[in-house]
Design an enzyme around this catalytic site. Structure first.
Site, PDB file in Angstrom:
ATOM      1  N   HIS A 142       0.843  -1.206   0.000  1.00 10.91           N
ATOM      2  CA  HIS A 142       0.000   0.000   0.000  1.00 10.91           C
ATOM      3  C   HIS A 142       0.875   1.252   0.000  1.00 10.91           C
ATOM      4  O   HIS A 142       0.648   2.166  -0.798  1.00 10.91           O
ATOM      5  CB  HIS A 142      -0.921  -0.008   1.219  1.00 10.91           C
ATOM      6  CG  HIS A 142      -1.706   1.255   1.390  1.00 10.91           C
ATOM      7  ND1 HIS A 142      -2.712   1.634   0.527  1.00 10.91           N
ATOM      8  CD2 HIS A 142      -1.628   2.247   2.323  1.00 10.91           C
ATOM      9  CE1 HIS A 142      -3.220   2.796   0.923  1.00 10.91           C
ATOM     10  NE2 HIS A 142      -2.575   3.192   2.007  1.00 10.91           N
ATOM     11  N   GLN A 249      -8.253  14.571   0.721  1.00 12.13           N
ATOM     12  CA  GLN A 249      -6.962  14.163   1.290  1.00 12.13           C
ATOM     13  C   GLN A 249      -5.779  14.791   0.546  1.00 12.13           C
ATOM     14  O   GLN A 249      -4.840  15.293   1.160  1.00 12.13           O
ATOM     15  CB  GLN A 249      -6.861  12.634   1.248  1.00 12.13           C
ATOM     16  CG  GLN A 249      -5.625  12.058   1.925  1.00 12.13           C
ATOM     17  CD  GLN A 249      -5.652  10.526   1.964  1.00 12.13           C
ATOM     18  OE1 GLN A 249      -6.632   9.892   1.569  1.00 12.13           O
ATOM     19  NE2 GLN A 249      -4.572   9.925   2.453  1.00 12.13           N
ATOM     20  N   SER A 266     -15.443   5.788  10.166  1.00  9.68           N
ATOM     21  CA  SER A 266     -14.709   4.522  10.050  1.00  9.68           C
ATOM     22  C   SER A 266     -15.636   3.451  10.596  1.00  9.68           C
ATOM     23  O   SER A 266     -16.187   3.609  11.686  1.00  9.68           O
ATOM     24  CB  SER A 266     -13.418   4.552  10.874  1.00  9.68           C
ATOM     25  OG  SER A 266     -12.637   5.678  10.557  1.00  9.68           O
TER      26      SER A 266
END
Lengths: 428, 428
Positions: A142, A249, A266
């Protein structure tokens, strides 16, 4: 006998489907609202939910030192704070009560009526009051994918990444259990070609496939926890979908990290699977590419072989599996994460949640976010209903599942499922 | 009459020194341990602490709708959750009880013995259970100084800074009240000239002078709060020393922001001064340099004129004032911060703490951190005892103070004081 409850030969007198995530070897912990609108702590075997508060009141835990109201709580925090000795005693006792050979509760119709629930009779709640939420960034695949997209392939990993289990703090107040919907967030973005930032709904809402562990009270202010002692303070794990807004972001994250792009929601799976239940599924983690500082050294197998998948289900359509990966790929393990978290004396409490960071595997179909799977929208995903996805659409439901399997025993997490709704509109 | 308690002409029958931060116009809220080892919620006039739990039991709040145990708590969270109407009613009532003209409690020796404490009889506690801690980065001088050191003067401010009240999430578990010592943290650094990171005690422990506000329950998941409604949800303010380890920060902070360099400790002053008490000290904030998006627009004066200072006191020596600045310099105000925090639907709860970020003024003696004051150690500070400081030394005590003053009324915060101890050593 810490792992007596894991005995693979034990069968339960409760029915368990062959492919259930919840055989009698699992015994996870959760919090639910019963058909009588009472909040209680419970466990699950097959598709039966078990009210531990009621079991305790009926005397089934009398040989374990527990306070009277330990299960009559709206969170697991007090139970977790009691420590590993208590968790193990309770889990082993539950295994005994529901063992096919044990007739005590099995033959007590009155007690069974009080204690057992069908899943459609209960409503799962957030299992813990989360004091602090930390999110690591521990998948090398990632970190490399994101770095390659933002920078370039040759400088994908930042210099600190192979030395530090990088982490940042997240927001506890927006952590929600599976089943609760999420609104598409609004915020500032800076689209390509723009000269000023613009305001509006995010156009790049994404999921992040993660696992998260929940801790108990571990240390005082100032006191580090050695890596090899950390597992004593890990109660169990859940699945975590760390919702993200990629366009927000990109514009906000320098220099202090993501904020509005992450703290809108979340989602976690409601049943906490204990670290003890995962004992048979330990594996070696990836070999370190660079030497690691001594405080991050550990002995034994600290990684876990947990198969993971993500499905996206459009409104009124069938789901499409968009990713399959495994928790064992994580470069930094939970023991290293906790050792790093406390090396400066940061206190860890009962109910803290520690996310792994997005779990991406080595292949392009094993990435843990739409950002990586579609390579920032360059390669849209074809859905079973014929539509395409670059990111998550309004009314899509994102479903994550995870389980371990070995020698005929399957231990799973169930799922975390959450629908994305359009931008919030205030009711008049 | 929301601001009745602010009446500048009121005197108290309790003694108040001329330069006290706590005249009868202040009436802050805190939590303390009494001489009988009981935890209670209290307020303070001059150097007298007042047990509000006892006052309530004696019937002094009978005409306000309050639950019996609202002040018999170890945190202010429930009181804060009751909302602004309750805070105002209680503060106005306290002003009446202690008004020089009111003889009821003044002449009741028995009640006074139960209710009043000298400061040396009590021990101040953390006033709230902090659910989430957010730290903003709202001083343009601080952001520019740091940017100039890391990058260069011409590119000191990142492109997003003039558009976004930049923030990141901090750690709640390591927030401590004034008076609690902090251990020098250990961690990874990458010294100049090194080829690999090294492990050891931080060599650059710093303070950050901040103010922080504490909120009440404000919104549901998904729901933004308009900037002009935000003050309804701000209970009050404290001083905040956001301890930092600059060498650890430099090596760890990309790409997700500071973590180990910050989460070892943050110290706050124990008396929460209500936003209402600060009403007379509103001022205009700095003019925006660039246009701001509409969700950040506000009406009226949302900045506050609060004089601030930082002293460093070596062991067994007198303190040296190392910085004097003012809260009014902040480029982004609290209303903009809360509007930004919730624009994506992030829920705000009672007891959340929101730091301003380091408060630096325009002159070199008004910077809010040693990093800026000594320009990363280039210009050490001379102390009264003849020693020099680049950062904070072991056994130094860092003391921050703040107060407002106008037309003869002074409202202050007292101080947040915390000593830096050497690296933690585990007791055998």
């Amino acid at each position: 006998m810490p792992f007596a409850a894991n005995n693979p030969d034990r069968k339960s007198w409760l029915h368990v489907d062959k492919n259930s995530d919840f055989p009698i070897q699992n015994i996870p912990f959760g919090v639910f609202l019963t058909r009588d609108d009472i909040i209680t702590i419970g466990t699950r075997i097959g598709d039966t939910a078990i009210d531990l508060g009621a079991l305790h009141q009926l005397g089934y835990f009398d040989d374990i030192p527990l306070t009277d109201d330990i299960f009559l709580q709206d969170t697991l925090n007090d139970f977790i704070a009691d420590g590993r000795k208590t968790w193990r005693a309770v889990r082993n006792k539950i295994a005994q009560i529901f063992d096919a050979e044990n007739k005590t509760l099995k033959n007590n119709v009155k007690h069974k009526e009080i204690v057992l629930f069908r899943l459609d009779e209960i409503e799962m709640q957030l299992p813990v009051h989360i004091g602090d939420y930390t999110d690591f960034h521990s998948s090398i695949e990632h970190a490399t994918n994101i770095g390659a997209m933002i920078r370039d392939f040759d400088n994908a990993l930042l210099p600190n990444w192979l030395h530090i289990p990088v982490a940042y703090h997240g927001r506890s107040s927006s952590i929600i259990p599976s089943g609760i919907s999420v609104h598409r967030p609004q915020g500032q973005t800076f689209p390509d070609g723009a000269t000023e930032p613009v305001f509006g709904p995010s156009k790049a809402v994404d999921f992040e496939l993660e696992m998260a562990f929940i801790t108990t009270v571990a240390n005082d202010l100032g006191e580090p926890i050695p890596a090899d002692e950390t597992e004593e303070y890990i109660f169990g794990l859940v699945l975590l979908n760390d919702w993200s807004a990629r366009d927000i972001q990109k514009w906000e994250y320098l220099p202090l990290g993501p904020f509005s792009s992450k703290n809108f929601a979340s989602s976690i799976s409601p049943w906490i699977v204990t670290l003890d239940a995962l004992e048979p599924f330990r594996v070696e983690g990836p070999k370190p590419i660079k030497p690691q500082l001594p405080y991050l050294h550990f002995t034994g197998k600290k990684s876990f072989d947990i198969s993971l998948e993500v499905a996206v289900q459009p409104k009124n359509a069938k789901e499409t599996i968009v990713s399959k990966t495994n928790f064992k790929h994580m470069y930094w393990n939970m023991s290293q994460q906790l050792a790093h978290h406390t090396i400066n004396g940061c206190p860890i409490n009962a109910g803290d949640l520690m996310g792994s960071g997005t779990i991406s595997g080595p292949t392009t179909d094993s990435y843990g976010s739409m950002l990586e799977l579609t390579w920032a929208g360059e390669k849209p995903i074809k859905m079973k209903d014929g539509s395409e996805r670059k990111f998550v659409n309004d009314y899509d439901t994102v479903i994550m599942r995870g389980h371990c399997e070995k020698d005929g025993t399957r231990i799973g997490f169930g799922e975390v499922s959450s629908q994305l709704l359009p931008v919030f509109v205030k009711k008049k």
